[in-house]
Design an enzyme around this catalytic site. Structure first.
Site, PDB file in Angstrom:
ATOM      1  N   GLY A  69     -17.550  12.651 -10.027  1.00  0.00           N
ATOM      2  CA  GLY A  69     -17.121  11.630 -10.961  1.00  0.00           C
ATOM      3  C   GLY A  69     -16.144  12.085 -12.019  1.00  0.00           C
ATOM      4  O   GLY A  69     -15.124  11.423 -12.267  1.00  0.00           O
ATOM      5  N   ARG A 125       4.027   0.904  10.448  1.00  0.00           N
ATOM      6  CA  ARG A 125       5.147   1.115  11.365  1.00  0.00           C
ATOM      7  C   ARG A 125       5.485  -0.118  12.190  1.00  0.00           C
ATOM      8  O   ARG A 125       6.621  -0.277  12.630  1.00  0.00           O
ATOM      9  CB  ARG A 125       4.835   2.307  12.271  1.00  0.00           C
ATOM     10  CG  ARG A 125       4.936   3.653  11.561  1.00  0.00           C
ATOM     11  CD  ARG A 125       4.287   4.775  12.350  1.00  0.00           C
ATOM     12  NE  ARG A 125       2.827   4.685  12.339  1.00  0.00           N
ATOM     13  CZ  ARG A 125       2.029   5.537  12.974  1.00  0.00           C
ATOM     14  NH1 ARG A 125       2.546   6.522  13.676  1.00  0.00           N
ATOM     15  NH2 ARG A 125       0.715   5.406  12.891  1.00  0.00           N
ATOM     16  N   LYS A 137       0.845  -1.198   0.000  1.00  0.00           N
ATOM     17  CA  LYS A 137       0.000   0.000   0.000  1.00  0.00           C
ATOM     18  C   LYS A 137       0.881   1.249   0.000  1.00  0.00           C
ATOM     19  O   LYS A 137       1.774   1.375   0.830  1.00  0.00           O
ATOM     20  CB  LYS A 137      -0.928   0.017   1.216  1.00  0.00           C
ATOM     21  CG  LYS A 137      -1.938   1.156   1.185  1.00  0.00           C
ATOM     22  CD  LYS A 137      -2.948   1.045   2.317  1.00  0.00           C
ATOM     23  CE  LYS A 137      -2.405   1.528   3.640  1.00  0.00           C
ATOM     24  NZ  LYS A 137      -2.182   2.999   3.665  1.00  0.00           N
ATOM     25  N   LYS A 160      -7.685   7.517  -1.669  1.00  0.00           N
ATOM     26  CA  LYS A 160      -8.906   8.013  -1.004  1.00  0.00           C
ATOM     27  C   LYS A 160      -9.570   9.128  -1.823  1.00  0.00           C
ATOM     28  O   LYS A 160      -9.799  10.238  -1.353  1.00  0.00           O
ATOM     29  CB  LYS A 160      -8.598   8.507   0.409  1.00  0.00           C
ATOM     30  CG  LYS A 160      -8.104   7.425   1.366  1.00  0.00           C
ATOM     31  CD  LYS A 160      -7.953   7.961   2.786  1.00  0.00           C
ATOM     32  CE  LYS A 160      -7.503   6.879   3.759  1.00  0.00           C
ATOM     33  NZ  LYS A 160      -6.078   6.537   3.597  1.00  0.00           N
TER      34      LYS A 160
END
Length: 269
Positions: free
Chosen positions: A98, A238, A60, A93
């Site tokens: 649109g 982390r 990610k 995010k």
């Protein structure tokens, strides 16, 4: 319930190629670990990706925090993903209308859709955000996760917001393959189609011992996430690269997540 089935069986319930590949990778690598690599230089990102690649199924990224991003970054990252068999999830995010997100996803400096197998979106703008992203992502066989819940204290992604995320995902299953969430949502609203459904749940805020970071992040253990809450992929940042040996840390999380999965499907070793 579908989440009690092995990952390989659940792949058959999906038509999205990235979702199918994710399930296949989890079975092949015996891993449900995603590494969240929030670093600010290209060299750090590539170093960590190379080290963790054999143990993760998803890397990610927050590509916009890199101070020295260039096209070679994604070329090398994509090469590592192919070499070590993991998917790339750009944690963008998206949260606009649109047409705007369509351009943000396909164009600009980062051209996210060209290299990221998975991305995510808020549903604040309504279902149009999914339609816009799908116009770009579906032809490229990409997948979308909706932010149904968040792991931070005081999150407003609760109640009707969470339920609407489920409704939107059900209407767009060729592209919306699941959620960022803390629990399974399907039982909250009856599935009127009568068809068996399955969504992928990726869960951030996972730690072995820590319960918080002083900035609102709340942690749960891999067992709590996978076994107790029925989620599918643990997202760890982390806890892996914050201190100590990152490879050994990754192996520890990989085993913890996989053991919880085996217990969930009744194959505890």
């Amino acid at each position: 319930m579908s989440h009690l089935k092995p990952y390989g069986e659940r792949a058959k319930l999906h038509t999205n190629p990235s979702a199918q590949r994710l399930f296949a990778l989890m079975e092949e690598k015996k891993s449900n670990l995603s590494a969240s690599v929030d670093v600010t230089t290209k060299a750090e990102l590539l170093r960590i990706a190379a080290a963790l690649g054999p143990y993760i199924v998803v890397l990610k990224t927050h590509i916009d925090i890199l101070s020295d991003f260039d096209n070679d970054t994604v070329v090398q990252l994509s090469s590592l993903a192919q070499q070590h068999n993991f998917l790339i999830f750009e944690d963008r995010k998206f949260a606009d209308i649109g047409n705007t997100v369509k351009l943000q996803y396909s164009s600009g400096v980062h051209k996210i859709a060209s290299w990221s197998h998975i991305t995510n979106a808020h549903i604040v703008p309504g279902e149009g955000i999914v339609k816009g992203l799908a116009e770009v992502g579906v032809p490229l066989e990409r997948a979308l996760l909706l932010l149904a819940e968040m792991s931070s204290a005081g999150s407003l992604a609760t109640g009707e917001y969470t339920l609407e995320a489920l409704r939107i995902a059900r209407r767009n299953r060729n592209f919306c393959v699941g959620f960022i969430g803390q629990r399974r949502l399907e039982t909250l609203i009856p599935n009127e189609s009568g068809e068996e459904e399955d969504f992928i749940y990726m869960t951030p805020g996972v730690g072995l011992t820590s319960k918080g970071d002083g900035m609102g992040q709340q942690y749960r253990t891999p067992r709590e996430v996978i076994l107790d809450s029925g989620c599918d992929v643990i997202i760890v940042g982390r806890g892996i690269y914050g201190s100590g040996d990152i490879v050994e840390n990754a192996k520890t999380y990989q085993k913890a997540g996989w053991d919880a999965y085996l217990e969930r499907i009744g194959q505890k070793q």
